[in-house]
Design a protein around this motif. Structure first.
Motif, PDB file in Angstrom:
ATOM      1  N   GLY A   1     -11.153  -4.686  -3.784  1.00  0.00           N
ATOM      2  CA  GLY A   1      -9.736  -4.735  -3.454  1.00  0.00           C
ATOM      3  C   GLY A   1      -9.265  -6.171  -3.282  1.00  0.00           C
ATOM      4  N   ALA A   2     -10.010  -6.958  -2.515  1.00  0.00           N
ATOM      5  CA  ALA A   2      -9.636  -8.355  -2.283  1.00  0.00           C
ATOM      6  C   ALA A   2      -9.576  -9.136  -3.595  1.00  0.00           C
ATOM      7  N   GLU A   3     -10.532  -8.890  -4.485  1.00  0.00           N
ATOM      8  CA  GLU A   3     -10.554  -9.566  -5.791  1.00  0.00           C
ATOM      9  C   GLU A   3      -9.328  -9.216  -6.629  1.00  0.00           C
ATOM     10  N   ASN A   4      -8.722  -8.083  -6.337  1.00  0.00           N
ATOM     11  CA  ASN A   4      -7.574  -7.608  -7.110  1.00  0.00           C
ATOM     12  C   ASN A   4      -6.268  -7.638  -6.321  1.00  0.00           C
ATOM     13  N   GLY A   5      -6.260  -8.345  -5.201  1.00  0.00           N
ATOM     14  CA  GLY A   5      -5.040  -8.502  -4.417  1.00  0.00           C
ATOM     15  C   GLY A   5      -4.577  -7.250  -3.707  1.00  0.00           C
ATOM     16  N   LEU A   6      -5.502  -6.368  -3.372  1.00  0.00           N
ATOM     17  CA  LEU A   6      -5.166  -5.104  -2.729  1.00  0.00           C
ATOM     18  C   LEU A   6      -5.863  -4.959  -1.385  1.00  0.00           C
ATOM     19  N   ASP A   7      -5.153  -4.378  -0.438  1.00  0.00           N
ATOM     20  CA  ASP A   7      -5.774  -3.965   0.820  1.00  0.00           C
ATOM     21  C   ASP A   7      -6.370  -2.580   0.599  1.00  0.00           C
ATOM     22  N   ILE A   8      -7.522  -2.357   1.177  1.00  0.00           N
ATOM     23  CA  ILE A   8      -8.200  -1.065   1.043  1.00  0.00           C
ATOM     24  C   ILE A   8      -8.308  -0.410   2.411  1.00  0.00           C
ATOM     25  N   GLU A   9      -7.866   0.829   2.493  1.00  0.00           N
ATOM     26  CA  GLU A   9      -8.130   1.671   3.662  1.00  0.00           C
ATOM     27  C   GLU A   9      -9.190   2.667   3.227  1.00  0.00           C
ATOM     28  N   PHE A  10     -10.354   2.593   3.830  1.00  0.00           N
ATOM     29  CA  PHE A  10     -11.510   3.396   3.429  1.00  0.00           C
ATOM     30  C   PHE A  10     -11.803   4.404   4.526  1.00  0.00           C
ATOM     31  N   ARG A  11     -11.823   5.683   4.168  1.00  0.00           N
ATOM     32  CA  ARG A  11     -12.023   6.744   5.178  1.00  0.00           C
ATOM     33  C   ARG A  11     -12.922   7.853   4.639  1.00  0.00           C
ATOM     34  N   GLN A  12     -13.593   8.536   5.580  1.00  0.00           N
ATOM     35  CA  GLN A  12     -14.428   9.700   5.259  1.00  0.00           C
ATOM     36  C   GLN A  12     -14.244  10.728   6.342  1.00  0.00           C
ATOM     37  N   THR A  13     -14.228  11.996   5.948  1.00  0.00           N
ATOM     38  CA  THR A  13     -14.162  13.083   6.913  1.00  0.00           C
ATOM     39  C   THR A  13     -14.903  14.303   6.397  1.00  0.00           C
ATOM     40  N   ASN A  14     -15.358  15.095   7.348  1.00  0.00           N
ATOM     41  CA  ASN A  14     -15.960  16.386   7.038  1.00  0.00           C
ATOM     42  C   ASN A  14     -14.983  17.525   7.342  1.00  0.00           C
ATOM     43  N   HIS A  15     -13.709  17.182   7.590  1.00  0.00           N
ATOM     44  CA  HIS A  15     -12.693  18.160   7.993  1.00  0.00           C
ATOM     45  C   HIS A  15     -11.537  18.146   6.990  1.00  0.00           C
ATOM     46  N   GLU A  16     -11.366  19.237   6.287  1.00  0.00           N
ATOM     47  CA  GLU A  16     -10.391  19.306   5.200  1.00  0.00           C
ATOM     48  C   GLU A  16      -8.969  18.988   5.665  1.00  0.00           C
ATOM     49  N   GLY A  17      -8.570  19.516   6.798  1.00  0.00           N
ATOM     50  CA  GLY A  17      -7.224  19.257   7.302  1.00  0.00           C
ATOM     51  C   GLY A  17      -6.987  17.778   7.578  1.00  0.00           C
ATOM     52  N   GLN A  18      -8.007  17.086   8.057  1.00  0.00           N
ATOM     53  CA  GLN A  18      -7.887  15.639   8.299  1.00  0.00           C
ATOM     54  C   GLN A  18      -7.626  14.907   6.987  1.00  0.00           C
ATOM     55  N   LEU A  19      -8.363  15.283   5.946  1.00  0.00           N
ATOM     56  CA  LEU A  19      -8.171  14.648   4.641  1.00  0.00           C
ATOM     57  C   LEU A  19      -6.739  14.885   4.136  1.00  0.00           C
ATOM     58  N   ILE A  20      -6.243  16.094   4.287  1.00  0.00           N
ATOM     59  CA  ILE A  20      -4.882  16.412   3.867  1.00  0.00           C
ATOM     60  C   ILE A  20      -3.868  15.586   4.657  1.00  0.00           C
TER      61      ILE A  20
END
Length: 146
Positions: free
Chosen positions: A40-59
């Motif tokens: 992301g930094a190499e391409n001028g972008l901020d990255i928000e990186f997330r993981q969840t085991n809960h479908e509603g959270q992802l939605i």
């Protein structure tokens, strides 16, 4: 135009590095997060990186991206094959979506060969390991530059 990409990861990906390394590799999710941040930094972008085991959270995270993020790179993991709700959330936010999978889902069990996400994604990357995340971020960066 926002310059933030949301990188989302679904269930069980928190176990990367130890879960079925012959299929998913030895890199951890933290390793992939660091790769995404660098790319992301190499391409001028901020990255928000997330993981969840809960479908509603992802939605909820997908919904929150609307108007705030420039695109979504998603590894829906097992929800790829089961979740119309995630597909509908991705379609509703009207952002470019790249679907990524560490393994080649098309060379695995038949049930893994169907994706609810692919039909609304601008691209699908499978089987390249963590390089798929890098390629997806690079593609979204180019797309955002016009």
């Amino acid at each position: 135009m926002p310059h933030t990409l949301l990188v989302l990861n679904g269930p069980n990906l928190n176990l990367l590095g130890t879960r079925e390394p012959a299929t998913y590799g030895r890199e951890t999710l933290d390793d992939i997060a660091a790769l995404c941040q660098r790319t992301g930094a190499e391409n001028g972008l901020d990255i928000e990186f997330r993981q969840t085991n809960h479908e509603g959270q992802l939605i909820d995270w997908i919904h929150q991206a609307r108007g705030r993020c420039a695109g979504i790179l998603i590894n829906p993991a097992a929800w790829t094959h089961t979740s119309v709700a995630i597909r509908d959330a991705l379609a509703a936010v009207e952002l470019p979506v790249i679907e990524v999978h560490l393994s080649n889902v098309h060379a695995r069990e038949a049930f893994r060969q169907h994706s609810y996400v692919s039909g609304i994604a601008v691209g699908v990357i499978a089987g390249l390991g963590s390089d798929g995340y890098r390629a997806g971020i690079q593609h979204l960066a180019k797309r955002l530059q016009g």
